[in-house]
Motif scaffolding. Sequence first.
Motif, PDB file in Angstrom:
ATOM      1  N   ASP A  12     -36.538  -3.972  22.503  1.00  0.00           N
ATOM      2  CA  ASP A  12     -35.311  -3.621  22.828  1.00  0.00           C
ATOM      3  C   ASP A  12     -34.770  -2.774  23.596  1.00  0.00           C
ATOM      4  O   ASP A  12     -33.281  -3.328  23.844  1.00  0.00           O
ATOM      5  CB  ASP A  12     -35.535  -2.097  21.504  1.00  0.00           C
ATOM      6  N   TYR A  40     -30.759  -4.257  24.289  1.00  0.00           N
ATOM      7  CA  TYR A  40     -29.698  -3.678  23.488  1.00  0.00           C
ATOM      8  C   TYR A  40     -29.336  -3.010  25.468  1.00  0.00           C
ATOM      9  O   TYR A  40     -27.502  -3.202  24.793  1.00  0.00           O
ATOM     10  CB  TYR A  40     -30.570  -1.668  23.669  1.00  0.00           C
ATOM     11  N   SER A  56     -24.466  -3.694  23.800  1.00  0.00           N
ATOM     12  CA  SER A  56     -23.993  -2.118  24.636  1.00  0.00           C
ATOM     13  C   SER A  56     -23.169  -2.913  25.549  1.00  0.00           C
ATOM     14  O   SER A  56     -21.811  -2.224  25.412  1.00  0.00           O
ATOM     15  CB  SER A  56     -24.863  -1.079  24.942  1.00  0.00           C
ATOM     16  N   PRO A  89     -28.497  -1.807  16.944  1.00  0.00           N
ATOM     17  CA  PRO A  89     -27.865  -0.219  16.754  1.00  0.00           C
ATOM     18  C   PRO A  89     -26.229  -0.265  16.238  1.00  0.00           C
ATOM     19  O   PRO A  89     -25.983  -0.858  15.770  1.00  0.00           O
ATOM     20  CB  PRO A  89     -27.241  -0.458  18.793  1.00  0.00           C
TER      21      PRO A  89
END
Length: 450
Positions: free
Chosen positions: A85, A89, A93, A116
């Motif tokens: 992750d 992630y 983002s 997320p």
Amino acid sequence: MDDLPDNLLCHILSNLSTKEAALTSVLSKRWRYLFALVPNLYFESFSSQHPDHTSFIDFVDRVLRLRGKDRVNKFSLKCGDGFEDEDVYPWISNVLRHGVSDLSLHVSSSLVYWLPSKVFVSKTLFRLMIGPEDGPKVKLRNACLPRLKTLSLDSVVFVEGEVGFAKLLCGCPVLEELSLCNLEWDYWGSCYVASKILKRLTLCCAHCDDNPKSVSFDTPNVVYLKYSDNIAQKYPKLNFDSLVEASIDIRLTNDQKSNVRYVSDDDEEREMVGNATELVMGICNVKTLYLSYDTLETLNFRCEAMPVFNYLNHLTIESNPEVGWESLPELLKNCPNLETLVFQGLIHKATSSPSLTHCPVKFLKILKFGEACDDDDHVDMAMEMEMINHFLQKMLNLEQLIVYYNTLIEDDLVEVSSQLQMLPVVASSKCKIQVISDSLGLSITLPISL
């Protein structure tokens, strides 16, 4: 090429995968970092066991770092098991922070167990696609996607069930196309799709041993519907005022199938939930309709009354050797304006042939002819020829019959054409017959003698 401006070169490179575009960095100093400035980024690595696993992570990190604050138009990420992750992630983002409009995440639950929540809070996303099998779980704190027009979720699990799904729909005020594939009923027993804007809707639920309690559609502007699921216990609301085309695959559970297929007269049948009448009534204004063989079986046993399809002009029926055509005569009788009838295969469980004397069909297509036959067994093909003979004898308005026989042997195509030409009676003097093999690229038009 060196005379072209950077923005045009970036546009050209955006048609390649990011890895392929990166290969141009060796051309000259000017090309060294150009690949990282393209508006569309495509990354793909399906296994962490691959020797380039670490370099793949480094490569994605480097590309995003080189872009700085430049806006990303499209970001596509495909990666399989073994990635962490904390690797993925930051990438998600990053592109969300830099205004991505088209986001495609091809990830499994072993990679991203919890997706997320910020994915569902974006002012720039225009298109969002998440999948595939064994997709990640979603628990929505909030959903705000004011510009999202297309949403496709494959195997994504809503742990809040219908509450989370309703929250997501409310957060997509301009959504026009929604696709939910391999949806599981583990966390919710009911589904309510409500949208005044939605135009295309796909709802395909995974095969399971349960029937959903309730399924409703309040979608007055949907023009295309693809619906695949076990038959629901009830369909309280069905608003399809604008529906033009529908593909329906409603199934009995395995227990229900065993019950209706193998029960004897002396057995006491168990009560079966669900009634397809409500669903069929809800889509009766459709113009183009596809029915799976599972739907035919469900209609055989769980449809109390067949509505009239006044606007239906194109009907496709999928056949299966284990499923009868009991519901087909009533269906065809209630299609007064049907012009095109397509059979995906003709082999079905023996039932009485449908009455076609008053059938208005002008164009009949037979797909997958001969595909159910063994090399040394022509029984099934003889049954198919018998069905075609029945159609030709009974369809008074028929103008064209096309048989698609995808044989690789030209003599087989000629033989089937000869058998069709020898059929004794053709009810319609206008009828033209073609036998087509896409595999051979051949088409034979028959001169029918009446």
